[in-house]
Design an enzyme around this catalytic site. Structure first.
Site, mmCIF file in Angstrom:
data_model
loop_
_atom_site.group_PDB
_atom_site.id
_atom_site.type_symbol
_atom_site.label_atom_id
_atom_site.label_comp_id
_atom_site.label_asym_id
_atom_site.label_seq_id
_atom_site.Cartn_x
_atom_site.Cartn_y
_atom_site.Cartn_z
ATOM 1 N N SER A 171 -68.485 60.517 18.796
ATOM 2 C CA SER A 171 -68.557 59.287 18.005
ATOM 3 C C SER A 171 -69.975 58.752 17.842
ATOM 4 C CB SER A 171 -67.672 58.193 18.622
ATOM 5 O OG SER A 171 -68.237 57.709 19.816
ATOM 6 N N LYS A 218 -71.291 52.984 23.025
ATOM 7 C CA LYS A 218 -71.265 52.534 21.644
ATOM 8 C C LYS A 218 -72.480 51.636 21.362
ATOM 9 C CE LYS A 218 -67.317 54.346 20.316
ATOM 10 N NZ LYS A 218 -67.275 55.298 21.422
#
Length: 235
Positions: free
Chosen positions: A156, A194
């Site tokens: 991701s 993230k």
């Protein structure tokens, strides 16, 4: 290395399959692990499947197969106690350095950094808690303060240059600026890598891959564990 809740769930599934030949229901797993909702079980199942410990069989309801157990021992329920508490990390991506890049005069200058397991750059992995080993790093990959390392699993963050199999170096701290790449601890259960964005009173955890959605949480659900300062890659 499994986290406490992953180990608890794997053991519960393994023992139920041995006893009855039928995997437990999500409600039974939720009650066994004393979780508030089945969504937490779903995330643990995904993490165990992603790491190769279980497999969901197609076209069969509740069909789970245990593929392997942790190398060190049969899964067992860990006693409740202290756990490694990464909060959300602040920081920008630092220098990428191949693991085979070494200089002759570095051998006596390196700093030992603990590797605290794996971090998800994709499906969140349950909160990290155990040191697996240490790596020696040259000081130019570190900043002031205390650091730890994490092995990246998932894709991701590929557009930020962070690939599956990389090792990220993180400075421990409990604050972050918007735009920093962080290790975020969600609901004291999930740890994920993230980019942090602040949206009013809410916190957004943003992937660097358009295939993944941005997740938004209230400020009481996310804690900062550290800030990404550098990255290692083995070729």
């Amino acid at each position: 290395m499994l986290t406490k809740k992953q180990s608890d769930l794997l053991r519960f599934i393994h023992e139920r399959l041995k006893e009855t030949g039928v995997p437990p229901s999500f409600d039974e797993m939720k009650d066994a692990l004393d979780l508030r909702s089945k969504s937490g079980i779903h995330r643990l199942i995904l993490a165990l499947e992603e790491r190769g410990f279980i497999r969901r069989l197609p076209n069969r309801a509740r069909a789970l197969e245990v593929l392997r157990l942790p190398e060190s021992s049969t899964p067992r329920v860990a006693a409740r106690g202290s756990k490694f508490s990464p909060s959300v990390i602040e920081g920008t991506l630092g220098r990428i350095r191949p693991l085979n890049e070494r200089h002759e005069d570095e051998s006596d200058q390196q700093v030992a950094v603990p590797v605290m397991g794996r971090i998800a750059a994709g499906t969140p992995i349950s909160a990290l808690q155990n040191r697996s080993h240490t790596i020696n790093l040259p000081p130019d990959l570190l900043t002031s303060g205390e650091h730890f390392a994490l092995e990246v699993r998932g894709d991701s963050m590929i557009e930020a240059g962070i690939l599956d199999g990389d090792t990220v170096i993180v400075k421990k701290q409990d604050t972050a600026e918007t735009g920093d790449i962080v290790v975020a601890l969600i609901d004291d259960e999930e740890a994920t890598l993230k980019r942090l964005r602040r949206r009013g009173a809410s916190i957004a955890l943003e992937a660097a891959n358009p295939a993944y959605e941005t997740r938004i949480f209230g400020p009481d659900r996310v804690r900062i564990q550290g800030k990404l300062v550098s990255l290692l890659r083995r070729y």
